[in-house]
Design a protein around this motif. Structure first.
Motif, PDB file in Angstrom:
ATOM      1  N   THR A  43      55.676  45.545  55.890  1.00 28.47           N
ATOM      2  CA  THR A  43      56.803  46.398  56.286  1.00 28.47           C
ATOM      3  C   THR A  43      56.339  47.830  56.527  1.00 28.47           C
ATOM      4  O   THR A  43      56.773  48.483  57.486  1.00 28.47           O
ATOM      5  CB  THR A  43      57.914  46.351  55.216  1.00 28.47           C
ATOM      6  N   ALA A  44      55.443  48.342  55.671  1.00 27.33           N
ATOM      7  CA  ALA A  44      54.902  49.697  55.866  1.00 27.33           C
ATOM      8  C   ALA A  44      54.144  49.777  57.189  1.00 27.33           C
ATOM      9  O   ALA A  44      54.253  50.775  57.918  1.00 27.33           O
ATOM     10  CB  ALA A  44      53.984  50.070  54.705  1.00 27.33           C
ATOM     11  N   ALA A  45      53.396  48.730  57.532  1.00 27.31           N
ATOM     12  CA  ALA A  45      52.675  48.702  58.806  1.00 27.31           C
ATOM     13  C   ALA A  45      53.652  48.724  59.968  1.00 27.31           C
ATOM     14  O   ALA A  45      53.446  49.435  60.957  1.00 27.31           O
ATOM     15  CB  ALA A  45      51.780  47.469  58.886  1.00 27.31           C
ATOM     16  N   LEU A  46      54.738  47.966  59.843  1.00 29.41           N
ATOM     17  CA  LEU A  46      55.746  47.947  60.909  1.00 29.41           C
ATOM     18  C   LEU A  46      56.501  49.266  61.011  1.00 29.41           C
ATOM     19  O   LEU A  46      56.920  49.651  62.102  1.00 29.41           O
ATOM     20  CB  LEU A  46      56.714  46.780  60.694  1.00 29.41           C
ATOM     21  N   ASP A  47      56.671  49.961  59.905  1.00 30.70           N
ATOM     22  CA  ASP A  47      57.294  51.275  59.953  1.00 30.70           C
ATOM     23  C   ASP A  47      56.438  52.253  60.760  1.00 30.70           C
ATOM     24  O   ASP A  47      56.958  53.091  61.496  1.00 30.70           O
ATOM     25  CB  ASP A  47      57.500  51.836  58.540  1.00 30.70           C
ATOM     26  N   LEU A  48      55.125  52.119  60.601  1.00 28.15           N
ATOM     27  CA  LEU A  48      54.211  53.001  61.325  1.00 28.15           C
ATOM     28  C   LEU A  48      54.025  52.566  62.777  1.00 28.15           C
ATOM     29  O   LEU A  48      53.883  53.399  63.673  1.00 28.15           O
ATOM     30  CB  LEU A  48      52.844  53.039  60.629  1.00 28.15           C
ATOM     31  N   GLU A  49      53.991  51.265  62.982  1.00 23.31           N
ATOM     32  CA  GLU A  49      53.744  50.722  64.321  1.00 23.31           C
ATOM     33  C   GLU A  49      54.619  49.474  64.517  1.00 23.31           C
ATOM     34  O   GLU A  49      54.202  48.356  64.205  1.00 23.31           O
ATOM     35  CB  GLU A  49      52.260  50.370  64.450  1.00 23.31           C
ATOM     36  N   PRO A  50      55.831  49.655  65.026  1.00 21.22           N
ATOM     37  CA  PRO A  50      56.777  48.536  65.147  1.00 21.22           C
ATOM     38  C   PRO A  50      56.286  47.369  66.015  1.00 21.22           C
ATOM     39  O   PRO A  50      56.754  46.253  65.863  1.00 21.22           O
ATOM     40  CB  PRO A  50      58.014  49.181  65.769  1.00 21.22           C
ATOM     41  N   SER A  51      55.332  47.604  66.888  1.00 20.29           N
ATOM     42  CA  SER A  51      54.854  46.530  67.768  1.00 20.29           C
ATOM     43  C   SER A  51      53.649  45.786  67.204  1.00 20.29           C
ATOM     44  O   SER A  51      53.051  44.968  67.909  1.00 20.29           O
ATOM     45  CB  SER A  51      54.493  47.116  69.134  1.00 20.29           C
ATOM     46  N   CYS A  52      53.311  46.010  65.934  1.00 20.22           N
ATOM     47  CA  CYS A  52      52.141  45.362  65.312  1.00 20.22           C
ATOM     48  C   CYS A  52      52.476  43.892  65.017  1.00 20.22           C
ATOM     49  O   CYS A  52      53.190  43.572  64.055  1.00 20.22           O
ATOM     50  CB  CYS A  52      51.746  46.101  64.041  1.00 20.22           C
ATOM     51  N   VAL A  53      51.941  43.003  65.838  1.00 21.47           N
ATOM     52  CA  VAL A  53      52.238  41.571  65.731  1.00 21.47           C
ATOM     53  C   VAL A  53      51.680  40.993  64.432  1.00 21.47           C
ATOM     54  O   VAL A  53      52.344  40.183  63.768  1.00 21.47           O
ATOM     55  CB  VAL A  53      51.678  40.818  66.965  1.00 21.47           C
ATOM     56  N   LYS A  54      50.467  41.421  64.055  1.00 16.88           N
ATOM     57  CA  LYS A  54      49.865  40.913  62.814  1.00 16.88           C
ATOM     58  C   LYS A  54      50.757  41.224  61.610  1.00 16.88           C
ATOM     59  O   LYS A  54      50.923  40.380  60.717  1.00 16.88           O
ATOM     60  CB  LYS A  54      48.480  41.518  62.597  1.00 16.88           C
ATOM     61  N   ALA A  55      51.317  42.415  61.591  1.00 14.11           N
ATOM     62  CA  ALA A  55      52.179  42.790  60.465  1.00 14.11           C
ATOM     63  C   ALA A  55      53.435  41.931  60.438  1.00 14.11           C
ATOM     64  O   ALA A  55      53.892  41.518  59.371  1.00 14.11           O
ATOM     65  CB  ALA A  55      52.540  44.273  60.548  1.00 14.11           C
ATOM     66  N   ARG A  56      53.995  41.625  61.616  1.00 11.22           N
ATOM     67  CA  ARG A  56      55.180  40.756  61.673  1.00 11.22           C
ATOM     68  C   ARG A  56      54.859  39.358  61.140  1.00 11.22           C
ATOM     69  O   ARG A  56      55.627  38.776  60.380  1.00 11.22           O
ATOM     70  CB  ARG A  56      55.712  40.655  63.101  1.00 11.22           C
ATOM     71  N   LEU A  57      53.718  38.839  61.551  1.00 11.65           N
ATOM     72  CA  LEU A  57      53.319  37.502  61.094  1.00 11.65           C
ATOM     73  C   LEU A  57      53.085  37.474  59.593  1.00 11.65           C
ATOM     74  O   LEU A  57      53.493  36.534  58.902  1.00 11.65           O
ATOM     75  CB  LEU A  57      52.038  37.053  61.826  1.00 11.65           C
ATOM     76  N   ARG A  58      52.466  38.534  59.074  1.00 14.17           N
ATOM     77  CA  ARG A  58      52.170  38.574  57.631  1.00 14.17           C
ATOM     78  C   ARG A  58      53.440  38.783  56.809  1.00 14.17           C
ATOM     79  O   ARG A  58      53.572  38.225  55.727  1.00 14.17           O
ATOM     80  CB  ARG A  58      51.117  39.638  57.347  1.00 14.17           C
ATOM     81  N   ARG A  59      54.373  39.550  57.342  1.00 11.23           N
ATOM     82  CA  ARG A  59      55.636  39.709  56.626  1.00 11.23           C
ATOM     83  C   ARG A  59      56.401  38.372  56.609  1.00 11.23           C
ATOM     84  O   ARG A  59      56.976  37.986  55.594  1.00 11.23           O
ATOM     85  CB  ARG A  59      56.486  40.826  57.246  1.00 11.23           C
ATOM     86  N   ALA A  60      56.385  37.690  57.728  1.00 17.56           N
ATOM     87  CA  ALA A  60      57.049  36.372  57.794  1.00 17.56           C
ATOM     88  C   ALA A  60      56.388  35.400  56.818  1.00 17.56           C
ATOM     89  O   ALA A  60      57.094  34.653  56.105  1.00 17.56           O
ATOM     90  CB  ALA A  60      56.992  35.832  59.215  1.00 17.56           C
ATOM     91  N   ALA A  61      55.056  35.423  56.766  1.00 15.26           N
ATOM     92  CA  ALA A  61      54.349  34.513  55.834  1.00 15.26           C
ATOM     93  C   ALA A  61      54.684  34.861  54.389  1.00 15.26           C
ATOM     94  O   ALA A  61      54.899  33.972  53.552  1.00 15.26           O
ATOM     95  CB  ALA A  61      52.840  34.620  56.068  1.00 15.26           C
ATOM     96  N   ALA A  62      54.801  36.136  54.079  1.00 11.42           N
ATOM     97  CA  ALA A  62      55.131  36.552  52.708  1.00 11.42           C
ATOM     98  C   ALA A  62      56.550  36.140  52.363  1.00 11.42           C
ATOM     99  O   ALA A  62      56.832  35.745  51.217  1.00 11.42           O
ATOM    100  CB  ALA A  62      54.961  38.072  52.567  1.00 11.42           C
ATOM    101  N   ARG A  63      57.455  36.205  53.312  1.00 15.43           N
ATOM    102  CA  ARG A  63      58.842  35.862  53.044  1.00 15.43           C
ATOM    103  C   ARG A  63      59.053  34.344  52.931  1.00 15.43           C
ATOM    104  O   ARG A  63      59.991  33.902  52.254  1.00 15.43           O
ATOM    105  CB  ARG A  63      59.735  36.409  54.166  1.00 15.43           C
ATOM    106  N   THR A  64      58.231  33.577  53.570  1.00 17.35           N
ATOM    107  CA  THR A  64      58.405  32.122  53.527  1.00 17.35           C
ATOM    108  C   THR A  64      57.762  31.499  52.300  1.00 17.35           C
ATOM    109  O   THR A  64      58.017  30.340  51.979  1.00 17.35           O
ATOM    110  CB  THR A  64      57.833  31.447  54.789  1.00 17.35           C
ATOM    111  N   GLU A  65      56.906  32.220  51.615  1.00 21.73           N
ATOM    112  CA  GLU A  65      56.244  31.674  50.435  1.00 21.73           C
ATOM    113  C   GLU A  65      57.085  31.830  49.204  1.00 21.73           C
ATOM    114  O   GLU A  65      57.834  32.639  48.965  1.00 21.73           O
ATOM    115  CB  GLU A  65      54.880  32.325  50.233  1.00 21.73           C
TER     116      GLU A  65
END
Length: 192
Positions: A170-192
């Motif tokens: 989320t901090a990465a997305l706050d700094l760079e909203p278009s960061c695809v890796k951060a979106r994928l990692r946040r999704a992976a963290a939320r699904t676990e």
């Protein structure tokens, strides 16, 4: 170093001008002619000697010969010189401060890059705790790097620290909203 010398020279010139003004005010300087004439007009007479210390005509002649406009122009010229020097000093000091900030920022970014590389090496060797530690140190040097937060997020995912991984993503997305890796990692963290 050249800027430091230039700043010191400008400050020395300001000090010289202030000293010069102080000497002028003590010695009578430009503004002393009217004061001298007024003092002469108000001077007591020497009754015992029978002579008068300055007549009205003499005092009037002093006032007539005094160049008030010239004195004002000289004062304004000195004040303009002083103000130009002050502005030069401020400009040079600001330039030096900006250059110092840029130098420090460059050093911080270099340190952050070195720590990021160490963290990447640790991650590649499956030493995830070391990777998290290195990424954390890199973030201390460069806290505005979305890539560092995203990298630490992945290392935290490997350590099964899902809440912390989500925070970093989320901090990465706050700094760079278009960061695809951060979106994928946040999704992976939320699904676990």
């Amino acid at each position: 170093e050249a800027e430091s010398r230039e700043i010191e020279e400008a400050k020395a010139e300001l000090a010289r001008l202030a000293l010069e003004d102080e000497r002028r005010s003590k010695a009578g300087g430009d503004a002393a002619a009217p004061a001298s004439a007024a003092a002469a007009a108000a001077a007591p007479t020497k009754a015992a000697a029978g002579t008068r210390v300055g007549s009205g005509a003499t005092n009037f002649d002093k006032w007539q010969s005094y160049d008030a406009e010239g004195a004002v122009e000289a004062l304004e010229r000195r004040e303009c010189e002083r103000e130009a020097l002050r502005q030069r000093v401020v400009s040079l000091e600001n330039k030096r401060a900006r250059e110092e900030a840029m130098r420090r920022r460059g050093e911080s970014e270099a340190r952050a890059d070195a720590m990021r590389a160490r963290g990447n090496a640790a991650f590649g060797s499956a030493r995830y705790e070391d990777a998290v530690s290195d990424y954390t140190e890199a973030l201390e040097a460069n806290p505005r790097s979305a890539a560092l937060y995203a990298n630490r997020s992945l290392a935290l995912l490997k350590l099964r620290a899902f809440d912390e991984a989500e925070e970093d993503a989320t901090a990465a997305l706050d700094l760079e909203p278009s960061c695809v890796k951060a979106r994928l990692r946040r999704a992976a963290a939320r699904t676990e």
